[in-house]
Design an enzyme around this catalytic site. Structure first.
Site, PDB file in Angstrom:
ATOM      1  N   ASN A  11      50.999 -27.810  24.494  1.00 22.54           N
ATOM      2  CA  ASN A  11      50.388 -26.489  24.698  1.00 22.54           C
ATOM      3  C   ASN A  11      50.754 -25.953  26.071  1.00 22.54           C
ATOM      4  OD1 ASN A  11      48.870 -26.593  22.282  1.00 22.54           O
ATOM      5  ND2 ASN A  11      47.181 -27.647  23.297  1.00 22.54           N
ATOM      6  N   ASP A 243      43.811 -38.058  28.684  1.00 22.91           N
ATOM      7  CA  ASP A 243      45.237 -38.241  28.402  1.00 22.91           C
ATOM      8  C   ASP A 243      45.860 -39.244  29.380  1.00 22.91           C
ATOM      9  OD1 ASP A 243      44.958 -36.326  26.407  1.00 22.91           O
ATOM     10  OD2 ASP A 243      45.428 -34.691  27.776  1.00 22.91           O
TER      11      ASP A 243
HETATM   12  O1  RIB Z   1      43.361 -33.066  27.063  1.00 23.78           O
HETATM   13  C1  RIB Z   1      43.655 -31.894  27.757  1.00 23.78           C
HETATM   14  C2  RIB Z   1      44.489 -30.987  26.895  1.00 23.78           C
HETATM   15  O2  RIB Z   1      43.727 -30.576  25.771  1.00 23.78           O
HETATM   16  C3  RIB Z   1      44.931 -29.717  27.556  1.00 23.78           C
HETATM   17  O3  RIB Z   1      46.157 -29.871  28.220  1.00 23.78           O
HETATM   18  C4  RIB Z   1      44.960 -28.703  26.420  1.00 23.78           C
HETATM   19  O4  RIB Z   1      46.220 -28.206  26.128  1.00 23.78           O
HETATM   20  C5  RIB Z   1      44.367 -29.437  25.225  1.00 23.78           C
HETATM   21  O5  RIB Z   1      45.332 -29.922  24.372  1.00 23.78           O
END
Ligand code: RIB
Length: 295
Positions: A11, A243
């Site tokens: 994204n 992440d």
């Molecule tokens: O985990 C964070 C992410 O969640 C962001 O970068 C946004 O794009 C969504 O995917």
């Protein structure tokens, strides 16, 4: 040392910095706006590469400037992106509201991410040790990939929280989710360790529940649970912390460390990711993770 393969979203993130979140019906002025690379799949791939993993990415992007920026990012981070698909749909986008305490609210416009399929004739590299997926791209594509990688540890990040299809769960080895997502899946509020144990017993899979400053808990279906606490950091922006955890966990999992050490390193990466604004700019490098006491 085997590699890490990530399947998932890219994204373009637009971050609006606010004093506080708006209430329904309210109009507010942002304190600032910034654009970053984002998407859980891509963020996790970058986090794994920065933690020292050999990483490949399967994603879908549009034929637009954001898609080109994604390819440039993966090239810069040394991520193999041959299996990335160009689609008719625009590259995915996310609007992120960030309040003064570093908490966020995220709205996603899936775009090309919703069109992700496993490329026809795709054969996964045979040296993959860990495969990572989330729920911002179709579960059918992830299930097909997981089915073809029986020798790897197949990790599903249940984010954003949604029911997992029986088809996907049957080929998943481990679930990773934050406390909020775990409560949604378990349909009850509880302490993170209790949620991890309950979901492990219910799914018969290893389950890790992350809980911000409290740390993370890794439960096995047989009832054994281990935990790790993060270092103390000043939170600027928690976007991408999950992440960072997933990517570091995947990369360090390929190195044969004990579960306790792998979990501790991943929790440290997650904490470090809270200390800077934006998802990708905050994902920590291996040296910074290993530099913290206890590693
Ligand atoms: O985990 C964070 C992410 O969640 C962001 O970068 C946004 O794009 C969504 O995917």
């Amino acid at each position: 040392m085997g590699g890490v393969l990530a399947i998932g979203s890219y994204n373009r993130d637009t971050v609006l910095r606010l004093e506080r979140f708006p209430v329904p019906g309210e109009t507010m002025t942002a304190l600032g706006v910034a654009e970053f690379h984002g998407g859980k799949g891509s963020n996790q791939a970058v986090a794994a590469a920065r933690a020292g993993g050999r990483v490949g990415m399967i994603a879908a992007i549009g034929a637009d400037a954001a898609g080109q920026a994604a390819r440039a990012l993966w090239a810069e981070e040394g991520i193999a992106a041959e299996a990335v698909q160009a689609t008719q749909a625009p590259t995915g986008a996310a609007t992120i509201l960030l309040d003064a305490s570093g908490e966020n609210q995220i709205i996603i416009i899936p775009g090309a991410n919703a069109a992700l399929t496993l490329p026809p004739g795709f054969t996964p590299p045979d040296d993959i040790a860990v495969v990572l997926a989330q729920l911002e791209t179709p579960q059918a594509a992830t299930a097909a990939l997981f089915r073809s990688l029986t020798g790897a540890r197949r990790i599903l990040n249940v984010a954003p929280a949604a029911p997992i299809t029986p088809e996907l769960l049957s080929v998943t080895d481990m679930l990773v989710l934050n406390q909020t997502e775990a409560a949604i899946l378990a349909q009850r509020e509880a302490e993170p360790a209790a949620l991890a144990l309950a979901l492990a017993a219910e799914t018969m899979r290893d389950v890790i529940v992350t809980a911000g400053a409290i740390g993370a808990f890794w439960a096995r279906p047989d009832g054994v649970v281990i935990g790790a606490a993060p270092p103390c950091v000043t939170v600027v922006d928690s976007t991408g912390a999950g992440d960072a955890f997933l990517g570091a966990f995947a990369a360090f999992s390929t190195e044969g460390f004990k579960p306790e050490k792998t979990l501790r390193l991943a929790v440290t990466a997650g904490a470090l990711a809270c200390t800077r604004e934006g998802a990708v700019p905050s994902l920590p490098y291996r040296a910074a993770i290993l530099a913290l006491p206890g590693h």
